[in-house]
Design a protein around this motif. Structure first.
Motif, PDB file in Angstrom:
ATOM      1  N   GLU A   1      36.610 -52.509  66.437  1.00 14.66           N
ATOM      2  CA  GLU A   1      35.595 -52.509  67.494  1.00 14.66           C
ATOM      3  C   GLU A   1      35.895 -53.630  68.487  1.00 14.66           C
TER       4      GLU A   1
ATOM      5  N   GLY B   1      33.596 -54.993  63.985  1.00 16.38           N
ATOM      6  CA  GLY B   1      34.721 -55.342  63.127  1.00 16.38           C
ATOM      7  C   GLY B   1      35.982 -55.454  63.973  1.00 16.38           C
TER       8      GLY B   1
ATOM      9  N   GLY C   1      23.663 -51.622  63.885  1.00 17.70           N
ATOM     10  CA  GLY C   1      24.519 -52.089  62.800  1.00 17.70           C
ATOM     11  C   GLY C   1      24.508 -53.602  62.727  1.00 17.70           C
ATOM     12  N   GLU C   2      25.575 -54.135  62.167  1.00 16.72           N
ATOM     13  CA  GLU C   2      25.636 -55.581  61.923  1.00 16.72           C
ATOM     14  C   GLU C   2      26.366 -56.295  63.073  1.00 16.72           C
TER      15      GLU C   2
ATOM     16  N   ALA D   1      31.578 -49.699  69.771  1.00 20.29           N
ATOM     17  CA  ALA D   1      30.908 -49.849  68.473  1.00 20.29           C
ATOM     18  C   ALA D   1      31.296 -48.737  67.496  1.00 20.29           C
ATOM     19  N   PHE D   2      31.444 -49.100  66.248  1.00 22.32           N
ATOM     20  CA  PHE D   2      31.650 -48.157  65.144  1.00 22.32           C
ATOM     21  C   PHE D   2      32.785 -47.157  65.399  1.00 22.32           C
TER      22      PHE D   2
ATOM     23  N   ASN E   1      24.869 -53.105  67.854  1.00 21.04           N
ATOM     24  CA  ASN E   1      24.914 -54.029  66.727  1.00 21.04           C
ATOM     25  C   ASN E   1      23.967 -55.200  66.936  1.00 21.04           C
TER      26      ASN E   1
HETATM   27  N1  URA Z   1      30.189 -52.390  61.352  1.00 23.85           N
HETATM   28  C1  URA Z   1      29.139 -52.663  62.151  1.00 23.85           C
HETATM   29  O1  URA Z   1      28.102 -53.117  61.709  1.00 23.85           O
HETATM   30  N2  URA Z   1      29.282 -52.404  63.425  1.00 23.85           N
HETATM   31  C2  URA Z   1      30.374 -51.884  63.963  1.00 23.85           C
HETATM   32  O2  URA Z   1      30.394 -51.680  65.165  1.00 23.85           O
HETATM   33  C3  URA Z   1      31.434 -51.599  63.093  1.00 23.85           C
HETATM   34  C4  URA Z   1      31.335 -51.860  61.791  1.00 23.85           C
END
Ligand code: URA
Length: 188
Positions: free
Chosen positions: A51, A48, A44-45, A57-58, A84
């Motif tokens: 997290e 947030g 991911g990026e 994560a996520f 991420n």
């Molecule tokens: N968005 C992301 O890219 N990673 C996360 O862990 C949560 C939201």
């Protein structure tokens, strides 16, 4: 099987990292989540708010949608490893900048080399840009099989779940991504 000792050592190094200014505002480092012995690696990026608070994560709304996407592929968090591009939360959920991405790149590169996945899914433009070093838009990156560096590890670009939450009309396109993934993994 991943070398657990090396993977844990990497985790410990990451948790102590102060290489960029995100370390000043983070609550927790979010190293990754899931099964490091899995052959599907999802990027991911950046963490947030939730997290950052939980160090996982996520776990927020985007994470719930990611669970649904994985479920549609007959997968769960136990069959994938999720991390991420950057391991610390960019303040106000802004995109990570190039200095932050570069500072964190050794952790992501090492995670990939230790896990040695069979397939990599890049969620959104930040992950795609980092792994492919290209400014191309999502519209040209999605729907194609790319390869990780000079290896034969396939990489697919999916919409980021946070984008899908903001643009629900795009959700149906995820099926195309899932079908492409199935076609290269032969439905397994
Ligand atoms: N968005 C992301 O890219 N990673 C996360 O862990 C949560 C939201």
């Amino acid at each position: 099987m991943v070398n657990q000792i090396k993977f844990q050592a990497l985790n410990s190094k990451c948790i102590e990292c102060k290489k960029c200014s995100l370390s000043l505002t983070r609550k927790n480092v979010v190293f990754g989540r899931g099964n490091p012995n899995s052959k599907l690696f999802v990027i991911g990026e950046g963490p947030g708010q939730q997290e950052d608070e939980q160090g996982v994560a996520f776990v927020g709304r985007a994470g719930k949608l990611l669970n649904e996407i994985l479920f549609s592929m007959k997968l769960s968090r136990d069959n994938v490893y999720i991390t991420n591009t950057v391991k610390c939360r960019p303040p106000e959920n802004r995109n990570p900048n190039s200095d932050e991405i570069n500072s964190c790149s050794r952790f992501l590169d090492r995670q990939i080399s230790l896990i040695s996945p069979n397939i990599i899914i890049l969620l959104g433009k930040v992950a795609a840009e980092r792994l492919m070093n290209t400014p191309e838009p999502m519209s040209t990156l999605r729907g194609k099989v790319h390869y990780y560096k000079n290896t034969d590890i396939p990489m697919l670009v999916f919409y980021h779940p946070a984008y899908l939450l903001r643009s629900p009309s795009e959700k149906s396109k995820v099926w195309d991504d899932i079908l492409l993934m199935k076609s290269i993994t032969h439905g397994s």
